[in-house]
Design a protein around this motif. Structure first.
Motif, PDB file in Angstrom:
ATOM      1  N   ASP A 165      -4.527   7.805   6.729  1.00 45.48           N
ATOM      2  CA  ASP A 165      -4.425   6.361   6.914  1.00 45.48           C
ATOM      3  C   ASP A 165      -4.757   5.940   8.343  1.00 45.48           C
ATOM      4  O   ASP A 165      -4.689   4.767   8.669  1.00 45.48           O
TER       5      ASP A 165
ATOM      6  N   PHE B 160      -6.211   2.761   7.184  1.00 46.88           N
ATOM      7  CA  PHE B 160      -5.394   1.660   6.690  1.00 46.88           C
ATOM      8  C   PHE B 160      -4.730   0.981   7.879  1.00 46.88           C
ATOM      9  O   PHE B 160      -4.086   1.637   8.684  1.00 46.88           O
ATOM     10  N   ASN B 161      -4.894  -0.326   7.977  1.00 46.37           N
ATOM     11  CA  ASN B 161      -4.318  -1.156   9.029  1.00 46.37           C
ATOM     12  C   ASN B 161      -4.929  -0.949  10.397  1.00 46.37           C
ATOM     13  O   ASN B 161      -4.567  -1.654  11.310  1.00 46.37           O
TER      14      ASN B 161
ATOM     15  N   VAL C  22      -7.449  -1.822   3.573  1.00 41.02           N
ATOM     16  CA  VAL C  22      -8.043  -0.493   3.454  1.00 41.02           C
ATOM     17  C   VAL C  22      -9.476  -0.588   3.968  1.00 41.02           C
ATOM     18  O   VAL C  22     -10.215  -1.493   3.589  1.00 41.02           O
TER      19      VAL C  22
ATOM     20  N   TYR D 272       0.840  -1.194   0.000  1.00 36.49           N
ATOM     21  CA  TYR D 272       0.000   0.000   0.000  1.00 36.49           C
ATOM     22  C   TYR D 272       0.879   1.249   0.000  1.00 36.49           C
ATOM     23  O   TYR D 272       1.891   1.307   0.701  1.00 36.49           O
TER      24      TYR D 272
END
Length: 121
Positions: free
Chosen positions: A81, A90-91, A98, A67
């Motif tokens: 993120d 993200f994460n 995502v 990513y």
């Protein structure tokens, strides 16, 4: 005596279409080779009438890709993120995934999620 009543019935459908919006290789072309940048697009089509409640879209990054930090966009608006005030994460929800929270989405509507990855060597 007589009584009159009405019932409101809502039917909501959510369709997802994931595609590759763009590939840019290291030479400026569009070959899916090591090091190439791949932009994914997920179109979320909310149809019918009513509200899709608690709508959350998750998409794991393929094992052979990485990513690109800070590349997530919702309807062309950059997302962070981190799990914070915007819709993107993200994460935070699952490893290498995502996540975009669309909350309660009223139909009809179309939303666009985009993010970039790099093809691992």
């Amino acid at each position: 005596d007589q009584a009159v009543a009405s019932y409101a019935v809502a039917t909501v459908s959510v369709d997802l279409v994931k595609s590759i919006a763009q590939i840019t290789d290291l030479l400026g072309g569009d070959r899916p080779s090591s090091g190439a940048r791949v932009t994914y697009r997920i179109l979320v089509d909310i149809g019918g009438s009513g509200t899709a409640q608690g709508l959350v879209i998750t998409d794991p990054i393929p094992a052979d890709m990485t990513y690109v930090a800070g590349s997530m966009r919702l309807d062309a608006v950059p997302q962070t993120d981190n799990a914070d005030a915007d819709n993107g994460d993200f994460n935070g929800s699952a490893a290498n995934t995502v996540t975009v929270v669309l909350n309660d989405s009223v139909a009809p509507a179309t939303r666009s999620i985009e993010f970039d990855t790099i093809i691992n060597p």
